[in-house]
Write an enzyme that holds these catalytic residues in place. Structure first.
Site, PDB file in Angstrom:
ATOM      1  N   ASP A 245       0.915  -1.013  -0.069  1.00 55.89           N
ATOM      2  CA  ASP A 245       0.141  -0.055   0.065  1.00 55.89           C
ATOM      3  C   ASP A 245       0.850   1.157   0.016  1.00 55.89           C
ATOM      4  O   ASP A 245       2.227   1.137  -0.135  1.00 55.89           O
ATOM      5  CB  ASP A 245      -0.865   0.035   1.133  1.00 55.89           C
ATOM      6  CG  ASP A 245      -0.525  -0.300   2.593  1.00 55.89           C
ATOM      7  OD1 ASP A 245       0.690   0.261   2.715  1.00 55.89           O
ATOM      8  OD2 ASP A 245      -0.986  -1.378   3.153  1.00 55.89           O
TER       9      ASP A 245
ATOM     10  N   LYS B  26      -4.962   2.710   0.031  1.00 57.93           N
ATOM     11  CA  LYS B  26      -4.840   2.867   1.428  1.00 57.93           C
ATOM     12  C   LYS B  26      -4.790   4.459   1.752  1.00 57.93           C
ATOM     13  O   LYS B  26      -4.382   4.672   2.768  1.00 57.93           O
ATOM     14  CB  LYS B  26      -4.034   2.123   2.088  1.00 57.93           C
ATOM     15  CG  LYS B  26      -4.639   0.878   2.341  1.00 57.93           C
ATOM     16  CD  LYS B  26      -5.201   0.863   4.091  1.00 57.93           C
ATOM     17  CE  LYS B  26      -5.911  -0.336   4.289  1.00 57.93           C
ATOM     18  NZ  LYS B  26      -5.757  -0.888   5.378  1.00 57.93           N
TER      19      LYS B  26
ATOM     20  N   MET C 285      -1.819   8.869  12.198  1.00 56.41           N
ATOM     21  CA  MET C 285      -3.167   9.151  11.442  1.00 56.41           C
ATOM     22  C   MET C 285      -3.804  10.509  12.005  1.00 56.41           C
ATOM     23  O   MET C 285      -4.938  10.475  12.180  1.00 56.41           O
ATOM     24  CB  MET C 285      -3.947   8.081  11.059  1.00 56.41           C
ATOM     25  CG  MET C 285      -3.334   6.902  10.399  1.00 56.41           C
ATOM     26  SD  MET C 285      -4.512   5.516  10.367  1.00 56.41           S
ATOM     27  CE  MET C 285      -4.137   4.718  11.942  1.00 56.41           C
TER      28      MET C 285
HETATM   29  N1  SAH Z   1       1.447   0.044  10.791  1.00 56.75           N
HETATM   30  C1  SAH Z   1       2.218   1.265  10.593  1.00 56.75           C
HETATM   31  C2  SAH Z   1       1.011   2.554  10.994  1.00 56.75           C
HETATM   32  C3  SAH Z   1       0.026   2.460   9.667  1.00 56.75           C
HETATM   33  S1  SAH Z   1      -1.075   3.802  10.255  1.00 56.75           S
HETATM   34  C4  SAH Z   1       3.118   1.398  11.699  1.00 56.75           C
HETATM   35  O1  SAH Z   1       3.458   0.408  12.372  1.00 56.75           O
HETATM   36  O2  SAH Z   1       4.074   2.414  11.458  1.00 56.75           O
HETATM   37  C5  SAH Z   1      -0.431   5.066   9.046  1.00 56.75           C
HETATM   38  C6  SAH Z   1       0.099   5.992   9.823  1.00 56.75           C
HETATM   39  O3  SAH Z   1       1.505   5.881  10.357  1.00 56.75           O
HETATM   40  C7  SAH Z   1       0.392   7.433   9.136  1.00 56.75           C
HETATM   41  O4  SAH Z   1      -0.749   8.117   9.044  1.00 56.75           O
HETATM   42  C8  SAH Z   1       1.179   7.912  10.109  1.00 56.75           C
HETATM   43  O5  SAH Z   1       0.939   8.873  11.183  1.00 56.75           O
HETATM   44  C9  SAH Z   1       2.007   6.952  10.477  1.00 56.75           C
HETATM   45  N2  SAH Z   1       3.446   6.809   9.458  1.00 56.75           N
HETATM   46  C10 SAH Z   1       3.628   5.746   8.967  1.00 56.75           C
HETATM   47  N3  SAH Z   1       5.015   5.692   8.355  1.00 56.75           N
HETATM   48  C11 SAH Z   1       5.384   7.299   8.723  1.00 56.75           C
HETATM   49  C12 SAH Z   1       6.600   7.907   8.341  1.00 56.75           C
HETATM   50  N4  SAH Z   1       7.364   7.374   7.783  1.00 56.75           N
HETATM   51  N5  SAH Z   1       6.646   8.962   8.909  1.00 56.75           N
HETATM   52  C13 SAH Z   1       5.655   9.774   9.559  1.00 56.75           C
HETATM   53  N6  SAH Z   1       4.588   8.873  10.026  1.00 56.75           N
HETATM   54  C14 SAH Z   1       4.475   7.914   9.708  1.00 56.75           C
END
Ligand code: SAH
Length: 476
Positions: free
Chosen positions: A250, A272, A385
């Site tokens: 995604d 997504k 998020m």
């Molecule tokens: N499973 C993922 C989270 C998914 S929810 C994890 O463990 O990181 C998606 C959210 O994760 C985004 O909206 C943001 O808030 C955060 N996120 C994911 N990757 C990111 C990144 N490289 N930098 C900042 N926020 C990030």
């Protein structure tokens, strides 16, 4: 300019090494291991070379170099201390199209000798194109610990079965599957454990038992890709990426990570983006089941960790219901990766004894959290998020007792070359997000630990080093 990598067959070929010191001795050793006939030209030899000459393992011309030493040679290495001599050897060799290496003088070389990880017959050669032999050696040292010592024996075992396997399986695809199972399964493990005979029997059995057309058994690997920097992948994630038939990914998966997948693997983008789900979660779950039932090895690649706001639980629950086998590989979650890469320890003896990860985006679009439990003075809160709810977040946290000046960090595209860190406080949060045009993916870190950023910030991406935005090339 990139050099052209080759492995030369020097068995019983005549090579000449000019110079009689320790460096020359090392090169002589390499040539002899490859089965070359070696002549050494040098007025004097170090003890190691003298011993070889005495054994007639090499031939020795006890004098200075002269042009006819190159006659009938297929390769020359110059390892003298005299720059003028080295230069003239290089020129003479080039005139005659004989490959020449001058130790430590890349500009005089027509080939370079790489650093080698030797698991004969498996060899891994590392080159920096002459830019830095030390760097090549360091990289070699890392690879040494990564490639099991028994790889050579594994390769020999495979070689002894190659013809049999070829006769049994007619298509390349069948053979690839058979060998991948063998090389990553019990046979390899037995061999690594030193049980060579049992490994051989096990391989023989596998060959007997497999049906004429091996029925491929699909599997799903739910893999955490980490927050963006490909170096933050686990070894297991990398290994599975490199053997997958299909990658289902995604928007949060950074393009450089997708590039690490097996080149032939099919890549399926399932979107997504907030409010623009390309495939509904239900359809993604069904897609995984269908692909696995077709016999594919599927990597379901998810940003961060699959079990942290990743709906990983729902995906494997459907797999479980459909009898599809799977593995889950954890990844570095955004909170951890982004906090680290912005110099903000999530806990700290003086500022925070606990940390909570919460989502600022709920099913119905509202933000409805247990604010009382969150608004704790010695606690760090990380919002995933959360960009759309920042107004509610700051108002509620202030209302439930956090000072309006509590520091807040916004980390956008954390750990990537596009990382942005913006420091603000609770009362200015909403305004800052609007003014700075902060975009997803961003995490929001709230708490006193954010103060530490000023001192501990260490990661400075190179401007323009990787201008590709996240999700900018969804259909690779
Ligand atoms: N499973 C993922 C989270 C998914 S929810 C994890 O463990 O990181 C998606 C959210 O994760 C985004 O909206 C943001 O808030 C955060 N996120 C994911 N990757 C990111 C990144 N490289 N930098 C900042 N926020 C990030």
């Amino acid at each position: 300019m990139d050099l052209f990598p080759v492995f030369l067959d020097l068995e019983n070929r005549d090579c000449v090494v000019v110079g009689g010191g320790k460096v020359a001795a090392r090169k002589v050793g390499l040539l002899r291991r490859a089965g070359a006939r070696v002549e050494v030209v040098a007025p004097e030899l170090c003890s190691e070379l003298a011993q070889l000459a005495a054994d007639s393992s090499i031939s020795h011309r006890a004098r200075a170099f002269q042009a006819d030493d190159l006659d009938n040679k297929v390769l020359v290495i110059a390892a003298t201390n005299h720059e003028a001599v080295n230069r003239s050897i290089s020129e003479l060799a080039r005139e005659r199209n004989i490959p020449v290496n001058v130790v430590d003088q890349p500009e005089l070389c027509s080939f370079i000798v790489p650093s080698v990880i030797n698991r004969s017959p498996v060899q891994v050669a590392v080159s920096t194109g002459g830019a830095s032999p030390v760097l090549a050696r360091l990289l070699r040292a890392r690879l040494e610990s990564y490639v099991p010592a028994a790889y050579g024996r594994l390769a020999m075992l495979v070689e002894s079965f190659r013809e049999k396997v070829k006769r049994r399986f007619t298509t390349l695809e069948q053979r690839r599957q058979f060998w991948e199972n063998v090389l990553q399964g019990e046979v390899a493990e037995l061999l690594f454990a030193g049980r060579e005979q049992t490994a051989r029997e096990c391989l023989e059995n596998a060959l007997q038992q497999s049906e004429d057309v091996p029925h491929p058994i699909g599997e799903v690997y739910l893999v955490g890709a980490g927050p963006g920097d490909p170096d933050l992948l686990t070894f297991r994630a990398l290994r599975l990426l490199q053997m997958a038939d299909v990658i289902v990914y995604d928007r949060l998966v950074a393009p450089p990570i997708l590039e690490l997948a097996r080149r032939e693997a099919e890549r399926i983008y399932v979107g997504k983006e907030r409010d623009k789900h390309t495939l509904s979660q239900e359809n993604i779950n069904q897609l995984l089941v269908r692909l696995a039932k077709e016999g594919k090895r599927v990597v379901r690649l998810k940003g961060g960790d699959p079990f942290i706001f990743g709906r990983g639980g729902e995906e494997i629950s459907t797999l479980m219901d459909n009898g599809v086998s799977f593995q889950v590989v954890p990844g570095i979650t955004a909170a951890s990766g982004c906090a680290t890469y912005s110099g903000i320890p999530l806990t700290h003896r003086d500022y925070a004894q606990s940390v909570v990860f919460v989502t600022g985006h709920l099913q119905d679009g509202s933000v409805d959290l247990n604010w009382k439990a969150l608004a704790h003075p010695n606690q760090t809160i990380v919002f995933y998020m959360g960009l759309h709810g920042v107004g509610v977040v700051s108002a509620q946290l202030i209302e439930h007792g956090l000072p309006a000046t509590t520091p807040v960090a916004l980390v956008q595209q954390g750990t990537t070359q596009n990382q942005r860190v913006i420091i603000t406080d609770l009362q200015a949060l909403e305004q800052t997000v609007a003014r700075e045009a902060v975009k997803p993916p961003t995490i929001i870190i709230v708490g006193q630990v954010v103060q530490l950023h000023e001192k501990l910030d260490w990661f400075h991406p190179l401007p323009g080093a990787n201008p590709r935005p996240f999700g900018g090339t969804p259909h690779l």
